[in-house]
Design a protein around this motif. Structure first.
Motif: not given
Ligand code: RTP
Ligand code: MG
Length: 142
Positions: A91-92, A102-118
């Motif tokens: 996700g974005a 998306t992973i970021r929608r479901d697990f991320a908190d902010s643009i910095d702490a955004n759960a994953v890199h790809g």
């Protein structure tokens, strides 16, 4: 369809939330195979080198501080169109803009702490994989 490899990081926020397995399930449920994986605590130097393309950006220092704040999981994913397939799963960049499911929608908190890199392209995937893994740490499964 081309079988590709892409590079992925489960970032410190997601490791701290204990959702490594839930994120790995997203990869597997989408048909991507984990062909290499390890946990690391990035040094300042390793994180700065990884994000060298962003070194002039205003968020660079915060990004490096965040990525060295705790352990990460790094992995190589293999499958059809793996680079784009993983970006779609992620996700974005800003979780507020990330699509439902998306992973970021479901697990991320902010643009910095955004759960994953790809990796964002095949060329960067190759470079990023080689930055973290030697050939004998990768187990082809296709
Ligand atoms: P990533 O590299 O982590 O997979 O994320 P991305 O391609 O979606 O985003 P990119 O533009 O490569 O940025 C790398 C990471 O820097 C942080 N960032 N902060 N404050 C900001 O405006 C900003 N912009 C980017 C994010 O944590 C992003 O994942
Ligand atoms: Mg990026």
């Amino acid at each position: 369809m081309a079988i590709e490899r892409t590079f992925s990081i489960v970032k410190p926020d997601a490791v701290a939330k204990n959702v490594i397995g839930k994120i790995y399930s997203r990869f597997e449920d989408a048909g991507l195979k984990i062909v290499a994986s390890k946990m690391l605590h990035l040094s300042q130097e390793k994180a700065e080198g990884f994000y060298a393309e962003h070194k002039e950006r205003p968020f660079f220092a915060d990004l490096v501080a965040f990525m060295t704040s705790g352990p990460v999981m790094v992995q190589v994913l293999e499958g059809e169109n793996a680079v784009l397939a993983n970006r779609e799963l992620m996700g974005a960049t800003n979780p507020k803009e990330a699509a439902e499911g998306t992973i970021r929608r479901d697990f991320a908190d902010s643009i910095d702490a955004n759960a994953v890199h790809g990796s964002d392209a095949l060329a960067s995937a190759e470079r990023e994989i080689a930055y973290f893994f030697s050939d004998d740490e990768i187990c082809p499964r296709s």
